[in-house]
Write a protein that holds these residues in place. Structure first.
Motif, short mmCIF file in Angstrom:
data_model
loop_
_atom_site.label_atom_id
_atom_site.label_comp_id
_atom_site.label_asym_id
_atom_site.label_seq_id
_atom_site.Cartn_x
_atom_site.Cartn_y
_atom_site.Cartn_z
N THR A 156 6.19 0.24 -8.03
CA THR A 156 5.40 1.21 -7.28
C THR A 156 3.93 0.89 -7.46
O THR A 156 3.57 0.05 -8.29
N VAL A 157 3.12 1.58 -6.68
CA VAL A 157 1.67 1.40 -6.81
C VAL A 157 1.26 1.68 -8.26
O VAL A 157 0.45 0.97 -8.84
N VAL A 208 3.22 1.17 1.73
CA VAL A 208 2.29 0.05 1.86
C VAL A 208 3.05 -1.27 1.74
O VAL A 208 2.56 -2.32 2.15
N ARG A 244 -5.94 10.31 2.07
CA ARG A 244 -5.09 9.34 2.73
C ARG A 244 -5.18 9.50 4.24
O ARG A 244 -5.30 8.55 5.00
N GLU A 280 -3.62 2.03 -3.82
CA GLU A 280 -2.70 1.51 -2.82
C GLU A 280 -3.23 0.20 -2.23
O GLU A 280 -2.47 -0.75 -2.02
N THR A 318 7.06 3.64 -1.16
CA THR A 318 5.85 2.82 -1.18
C THR A 318 5.64 2.21 0.20
O THR A 318 5.92 1.03 0.43
#
Lengths: 819, 684
Positions: A618-619, A673, B632, B599, A671
């Motif tokens: 994960t991030v 991204v 976000r 991120e 996730t």
């Protein structure tokens, strides 16, 4: 005396300069009336300006006329200046100087006469002359009825180009007339200057010129209206030309070849192509959709119907739209768009970017350095108006700081109100406060170091943001985890007790290991660590306590060193000193012997033990695995990983096949991204799941496990062997370039240099009048601001929209500073 | 300001006392630091020495600190502003508008607690200085007049010699370092025929009643001259003011030592056609003659020379005899001299080679930009007397300026004699922009001592970290390494505050239209005080500093950045101030200083071999910045990052998604991700 001399010199230079600046009039022939009329040819148009021989050699009008010579020649119209001399009296020669006029002849027939003030500039000259010549091709109307009459008359016969310009003689009018000169025989041109007329056909933004294409030729039913297409670009000759070209192109073309190879007039005109993918079965419906899209995109993109069945190249199975950009060499995009509006917006969005890029090229300035490209700063700025429930945290000041952190266990956020990263984190901090509301004994406080600079300095805070925990009788502890809600919450929750926990009985130890003892905490720490020491191991215990204290807030640690510790060490097959690691999620208890008892080593052992064999990456947790410096073997999965794949990989782990890798999986649902990562690896994207090996730390190659093979042990082993033998080709090498400044900065040093050197040369007066000498100073000042290149100015106007309002307001405030 | 100009009021010490002290004479007490004068500068130095635990003594001839202020200014109103409210809590920032306080750690010792007046009374200053010395327990020897200072060569001494101070009792003090903070205490006198008729500012009556119905001539055009005029403006027939040069208004010159608006009432009445007036002439060319009625006449000196012998106004040809509209033809009842002050050189032995400067600096001892005397090592001049460094430029001659230069001198001494390097904070490069923004927004030393003290940022190897040094005397930049003990091998930034280059001057119109600049690209044309950042790849040499371009405070840098002037002196605007600063720093360091959410760092970590500094120093150390949901959302809207969230039908496996506008497909040619972050800017 000196000033007198100066004036003299200035006078001379004035004369010299002005000789150079004398307008050259070569291209405009000057003829006598007799001579002029002898040159007129039948059928040829000619514009002549009659003037008195003794009139001044130059005038604004003559300059403009001179400029109009070439454009008019392009349309086969000659231009001349006719000097009226006493001997040859012509009726076109006015009596007085100010009554001079220009005349338009066709052959030797007079078509129109123009007072010079209607021909105010070159645009007006060209526009008026063409307007007069194209009297039939361009119908001038003033009301809706006229328009309807023309429309009705042409239905089923010809298309109409209807335009509105604010006035006759302006550049837009000239552009329309020039278009009419070319296309006047193909289309009926209709022109108006009446706003009311424009409004009545439903136009918005009526202050601008408008041009519509009326598709009347297709209309067979006279009661039906002609379809209209509005030209969206500004009215220039070139734009009208391009617009008409796209109107002429077929609405919809059917093709059955590789979209990459297809080219139509649209691409040449810089417009993209949209292919609607069709199959035999749905042909009729697809064609209707395509037509509908084509009408909507008329003038913006070419629309084609791509017949998949007779296609030789492969296109992705479910792609229903193919988008091809006008730029050469850009691969086509395969899209899945289930809505016509999505297609339209996709095209329009992409058109938009193209336009801007074009603009920027014209500006010769490149990207705007005044635009925020820091995502944190930008998002914080965009969010600045939102009110946070700040009252959930206590705001500290110089006066209250010490008293507060002494009185109760507190978390303090040190931040700076002007710093974006601080303010972004403040939001997470407030989220923590929301989650802890009414449940925590820990006081959540914050102090703005922009106000209380001294307090922060005294607390040894020199950068922002910093979180510190103040507990009674303990040194403040700096939080070193992720700046986010979850990790901070975990830190606060785990810090409700102090570490390592002193366990005093076997029973308690078992409860501790099973997770019963700190039931409410184990959700924050998946592993509980228990140090086992015999009572005599003093230094080892101290070292462990130090390690436990160091890890407080990140993992639960406990210590057991009662006389009966051997019972535990026997049960878990651990020789003292040892660590027991209870993994609560898996319900497993491992033992790790403590060879070295340095606190640092213990910390290392525990942090390593926290790593999983096949984690979901994960991030938040990537950095802990990243540190291992091994290539990552990542299984990308949309949703939870398939248990079979997991089993296969875990088997490989056990068989030591994966020792040199970090195997992990990524859940795209958790996730998202990850999609960005996949897109960087694959083009086009094969179906999920995807297994890739990313060699991050040496070389940056990315290898993909063949997506047509099943993820089973045998295949994986084979693939890994091939990899090792260097028989696999990487699909991509990750770019290795450094992070350079994203954009240039203002080069003030050159600006200062430029101003200084300019200042030097300005000392020599140029073509200046006597009085100007005194105003020299003032002028220099103005000149300085003019040093700035014009493109920057326009760029600023374009890009500063967001802050335009307050910029302007600020400007006017500044003027009033003395108030 | 320093010791009282007035002679000590107490008599010579009794014989008994002298005898009692006699044994001490044979072994003179040795001190590491001796400070002359317990005025503001002396006390300020004593404070720093005390905090550092140094061996020091302050010698003061009066029984209490700040004796200058017991008499001066004569009309008792200080023109240093005592701004008690700024609307800000930041104590450091508030010192920007507090011209009277000394620096200390004790918030009670702020001048605003001593006076409510914006222009406070001098008695409050005396009280303040007394409290400052007492509260902090500074070691001041009062009633000790140092009558003579000489040098004693000694190889063992820090500087190769000791300073030998002899006080009025004959007591000798031996000092390793001598810090002279005696201010300017000798009234400046100009010698011309008849100068004896002029009464001095130091002794003239301050009672307006004494001037009723009189014609008054004031010599001088400084604040003391105008202050004197202001006091009697309402009762005199008229006041004429005579001085060599035109009046210099502080709001035009931006120099606080020039004529302050609070004193300029006479300018107002002169220009509004009352009888008062200003005249320009060199005093040394004039003569004042007394006539039989006791009135004074002004005449050019050469008239006097013609008559040579008899010097009575009645017998000499005066200008008005030939030129009947000569401006100063009226006789005056009073002539008052207000010509400022000079440093008292008299107590220093020649061996100290403490000389006066030339031209402007005649009243000041000659010193280096490090405030050390050019004549003898270890002798420093502090306070008002050190103003030659920035005379008519900055605030070094005033409390609100020299409190910082004193601190700088102390830091230099700490390094020279105690191996304490110049204090500095070491920070990662990601904090570079923020640390500059923080300082330019709050630092008071930079603000008050603009052009003299500047912050210096020393870069570490590969520009991954830096050291931040505050308030270094920039004229000593070339000697930075030896003076601070820090290394400047990898480039440096200097943060200075500056007015616009052609903005200040006695004849400048400071209210012209467009005097302020609003756009960032015009920042270099800013006129009001604003931060300027110089970047040097290498530390400039002494030659480069000395032969720097005219009107430049520093040698030509590799690159320069002006932060655009701000009406509120608040340089925290994200686009207007911080963004251009970051771009400048990025381009100097050739790196990317943007901040990223975790991120983004995650994406970079898996799609690129290198990470930007922010991700390296934050995210990879498990200190990434996690974005909240609302941020976000803004990120997606701003299109700085694509929306990867799987929403509805828009995403299906194995297909590309909407909004895929970036040419990511092309195999990550140089900078695709950087581009994806900075493209789409037209959206903003």
């Amino acid at each position: 005396m000196f000033s007198g001399f100066n004036v003299f010199r200035v006078g001379i230079s004035f004369v010299i300069m002005c000789i150079f600046y004398m307008p050259t009039v070569n291209s405009l022939p000057e003829l006598s009336p007799q001579k002029y009329f002898s040159t007129l040819q039948p059928g040829k148009a000619s514009l002549a300006y009659f003037c008195q021989a003794d009139s001044p050699r130059t005038s604004v009008f003559l300059e403009e006329l001179n400029e109009a010579v070439r454009p008019l020649q392009d349309y086969g119209i000659s231009v001349a200046k006719v000097n009226c001399v006493k001997e040859e009296i012509s009726r076109y020669c006015g009596k007085e100087k100010d009554l001079m006029k220009a005349y338009l002849f066709k052959g030797n027939i007079l078509l129109r006469e123009f007072p010079t003030d209607t021909l105010f500039d070159v645009n007006a000259i060209v526009a008026h002359v063409l307007f007069a010549l194209l009297f039939n091709e361009v119908k001038y109307i003033t009301n809706l009825e006229d328009l309807q009459n023309i429309e009705n008359a042409l239905k089923g016969k010809a298309n109409i180009i209807f335009s509105y310009v604010r006035a006759i003689g302006i550049p837009e009018h000239r552009a329309v007339m020039e278009a009419a000169f070319v296309y006047g025989t193909t289309y009926q041109f209709v022109l108006t200057t009446e706003i009311a007329l424009l409004e009545s056909i439903g136009s918005e933004d009526v202050e601008y010129a408008h041009l519509y294409f009326f598709h009347c030729k297709l209309v067979l039913d006279l009661t039906q209206q002609c379809r209209r297409t509005l030209m969206e670009q500004p009215l220039t000759t070139l734009n009208i030309h391009l617009f008409i070209k796209t109107m002429k192109a077929p609405l919809l073309t059917e093709v059955a070849e590789d979209p990459q190879q297809v080219s139509t007039v649209h691409l040449q005109l810089g417009l993209p192509l949209v292919f609607i993918v069709s199959q035999q079965a749905t042909y009729e419906a697809d064609r209707r959709t395509a037509e509908w899209v084509a009408w909507r995109l008329l003038g913006k993109a070419g629309v084609l119907l791509l017949l998949r069945d007779s296609l030789e190249v492969n296109i992705p199975q479910d792609a229903n739209v193919v988008f091809k950009r006008a730029e050469k060499g850009v691969p086509v995009e395969f899209l899945v768009l289930h809505d016509v509006d999505l297609i339209i917006s996709h095209v329009e969005n992409n058109m938009h970017i193209e336009e801007i890029q074009e603009d920027e090229d014209n500006d010769m300035e490149g990207p705007d350095i005044d635009v925020q490209d820091d995502e944190v700063a930008e998002t914080v700025f965009r969010d600045r108006k939102r009110k946070l429930p700040l009252e959930l945290t206590v705001e500290l000041t110089e006066e209250t700081f010490n008293a507060t952190v002494m009185a109760s266990d507190s978390i303090v956020l040190f931040y700076a109100g002007w710093q974006a990263v601080s303010m972004a984190f403040l939001q997470s901090y407030i989220d923590v406060a929301v989650k802890l509301k009414g449940t925590s004994t820990m006081l959540l406080t914050r102090i703005n170091c922009a106000d209380w600079s001294d307090v922060c300095t005294k607390q040894n805070v020199t950068e922002f943001p910093i979180v510190k925990m103040y507990k009674k009788g303990e040194n403040p502890v700096s939080y070193a985890g992720m700046l986010g809600t979850e990790d901070l919450l975990k830190f606060i929750q785990l810090n409700r007790i102090s570490y390592p926990v002193n366990i005093t009985s076997i029973q308690e130890a078992e409860e501790y290991l099973s997770g019963e003892l700190y039931k409410d905490l184990i959700s924050y720490s998946s592993v509980s660590v228990l140090g086992l020491f015999s009572p005599t191991m003093k230094t080892a215990k101290e070292d462990f306590s130090e390690a436990g204290n160091y890890l407080k807030g990140y993992v639960i640690t406990g210590i057991y060193s009662e006389e009966d510790v051997l019972l535990l060490s026997t049960k878990y097959a651990a020789s003292l000193p040892a660590l027991l690691l209870a993994r609560h999620t898996e319900g497993k208890i491992e033992s790790v012997p403590l060879a070295s008892t340095h606190a640092q080593d213990i910390v290392q052992i525990i942090t390593d033990a926290l790593l999983e064999m096949f984690p979901e990456i994960t991030v938040e947790n990537l950095p802990s695995y990243f540190r291992l410096q091994k290539p990552l073997l990542i299984l990308f999965s949309d949703g939870t990983v398939n248990p079979q794949y997991k089993k296969a990989i875990l088997t490989l782990v056990k068989q030591k096949y994966l020792d040199s890798f970090t195997p992990c999986w990524l859940n795209l649902k958790n996730t998202p991204v990850g999609r960005g990562i996949l897109r960087a690896y694959f083009d086009p994207l094969p179906p999920l799941p995807l297994l890739v090996l990313v060699n991050l730390h040496s070389g940056g190659q990315v290898f993909a496990f063949p997506s047509d093979q099943a993820i089973i042990e045998e295949n994986l082993v084979l693939w890994l062997k091939k990899l090792e033998a260097g028989l696999e080709n990487h699909i991509i090498i990750l770019p290795a370039q450094e992070w350079k400044p994203p954009l240039p900065a203002y080069d003030f040093l050159s600006m200062i240099d430029a101003a200084t050197s300019q200042h030097g040369t300005r000392k020599v007066p140029k073509c200046m009048k006597e009085t100007d000498v005194q105003e020299n100073d003032k002028e220099q000042h103005e000149d300085k601001s003019a040093v700035r290149k014009e493109p920057i100015e326009t760029l600023r106007i374009k890009h500063w929209n967001r802050s335009n309002w307050f910029k302007e307001a600020e400007k006017s405030f500044r003027r009033d500073k003395e108030l | 300001m320093g010791l009282s100009a007035a002679a000590p009021l107490w008599g010579p010490p009794g014989l008994l006392l002298a005898i009692a002290l006699h044994p001490a004479l044979s072994v003179p007490p040795r001190r590491d630091y001796c400070v002359l004068g317990a005025g503001p500068a002396g006390l300020q130095m004593a404070y720093f020495l005390q905090r550092a635990g140094r061996d020091y003594a302050v010698f003061e001839r009066a029984p209490r600190p700040g004796s200058f202020f017991t008499r001066y200014p004569r009309h008792r109103k200080l023109i240093s502003i005592n701004k008690r409210y700024t609307g800000k809590a930041n104590a450091e920032f508030n010192l920007r508008h507090d011209w009277n306080s000394l620096l200390s750690h004790d918030p009670r010792l702020l001048f605003r607690h001593y006076s409510r007046a914006y222009f406070p009374d001098a008695r409050d200053m005396v009280r303040y200085l007394g409290d400052f010395a007492d509260t902090l327990g500074l070691r001041v020897q009062y009633n000790t007049t140092i009558a003579h200072v000489t040098l004693d060569k000694d190889q063992q001494a820090w500087n190769g010699h000791y300073f030998i101070l002899t006080d009025q009792k004959g007591q000798v003090h031996q000092c390793s370092v001598l810090l002279v903070a005696t201010g300017l205490s000798v009234p400046n006198q100009v010698d011309f025929p008849g100068s004896e008729y002029a009464e001095g500012y130091e002794s003239v009556s301050v009672d307006p009643e004494d001037f009723v119905g009189q014609n008054v001539l004031i010599l001088g055009r400084g604040n003391s001259a105008f202050e004197t005029a202001e006091n009697i403006l309402g009762v005199t027939n008229f006041i004429h003011m005579l001085s060599r040069s035109r009046v210099r208004l502080s709001w035009a010159t931006h120099y606080v030592g020039d004529l302050r608006a609070i004193n300029n009432g006479l300018l107002d009445t002169y220009q509004l056609k009352s009888l008062d007036g200003l005249l320009e002439s060199d005093l040394t060319d004039l003569a004042i003659l007394k006539d039989s009625k006791g009135k004074f006449h002004v005449t050019p000196k050469f008239f006097l020379e013609e008559a040579s012998t008899n010097q009575s106004a009645d017998s000499i040809t005066l200008p008005q005899d030939d030129n009947d509209n000569f401006a100063m033809r009226v006789p005056y009842d009073r002539v008052i001299r207000c010509l400022g002050w000079n440093f008292d050189f008299s107590i220093f032995n020649k061996s100290l080679r403490l000389n006066s400067g030339n031209a402007f600096g005649k009243k000041y001892p000659l010193i280096r930009a490090s405030y050390e005397s050019k004549g003898s090592r270890g002798l420093f001049i502090l306070g008002t007397a050190s103003h030659s460094v920035d005379y008519r430029k900055s605030a070094g001659g005033f409390i609100h300026g020299f409190r910082y230069t004193v601190r700088a001198v102390h830091r230099l001494l700490e390094h020279r004699h105690h191996s304490v390097t110049w204090p500095a904070t070491e920070l990662p490069i990601t904090q570079l922009t923020s640390s500059i923004v923080r300082r330019v927004n709050e630092a008071s030393g930079l603000y008050q001592m603009f052009g003299v003290l500047a912050d210096v940022i020393l870069l570490k190897e590969n520009s991954t970290a830096f050291e931040y040094l505050e308030e270094f005397p920039i004229q000593m930049l070339a000697q930075l390494e030896t003076l601070t003990g820090r290394k400047a091998k990898h480039g440096l930034f200097v943060i200075n505050m500056e007015y616009g280059r052609n903005f200040s001057g006695p004849d400048k119109d400071v209210f012209f239209d467009d005097r302020s600049v609003g756009h960032t690209e015009d920042a270099w044309q800013s006129n009001f005080l604003h931060p300027v950042i110089y970047y040097y790849r290498y530390l400039p040499t002494e030659q480069e500093v000395r032969f720097r371009p005219a009107h430049w405070p520093l040698p030509r840098p590799t690159a320069i950045h002006h932060i655009v002037e701000d009406f509120l002196t608040d340089w925290t605007a994200p686009i207007g101030h911080i963004l251009p600063l970051r771009r400048f720093l990025e381009n100097c360091l050739d790196t990317d200083l943007r901040s990223f959410y975790a991120e983004s760092c995650f994406l970079f970590a898996l799609t690129r071999q290198k990470l930007p500094p922010f991700c390296q120093q934050g995210y990879l150390r498990m200190q990434g910045l996690v974005s909240t949901e609302s941020l976000r959302q803004h990120r997606v809207e701003s299109r700085l990052l694509r929306d990867y969230a799987p929403t509805g039908r828009r995403l299906e496996d194995s297909s590309q998604q909407l909004g895929d506008q970036e040419p990511l497909g092309s195999p990550l040619a140089p900078g695709p991700l950087a581009q994806s972050l900075d493209s789409n800017k037209e959206e903003l």
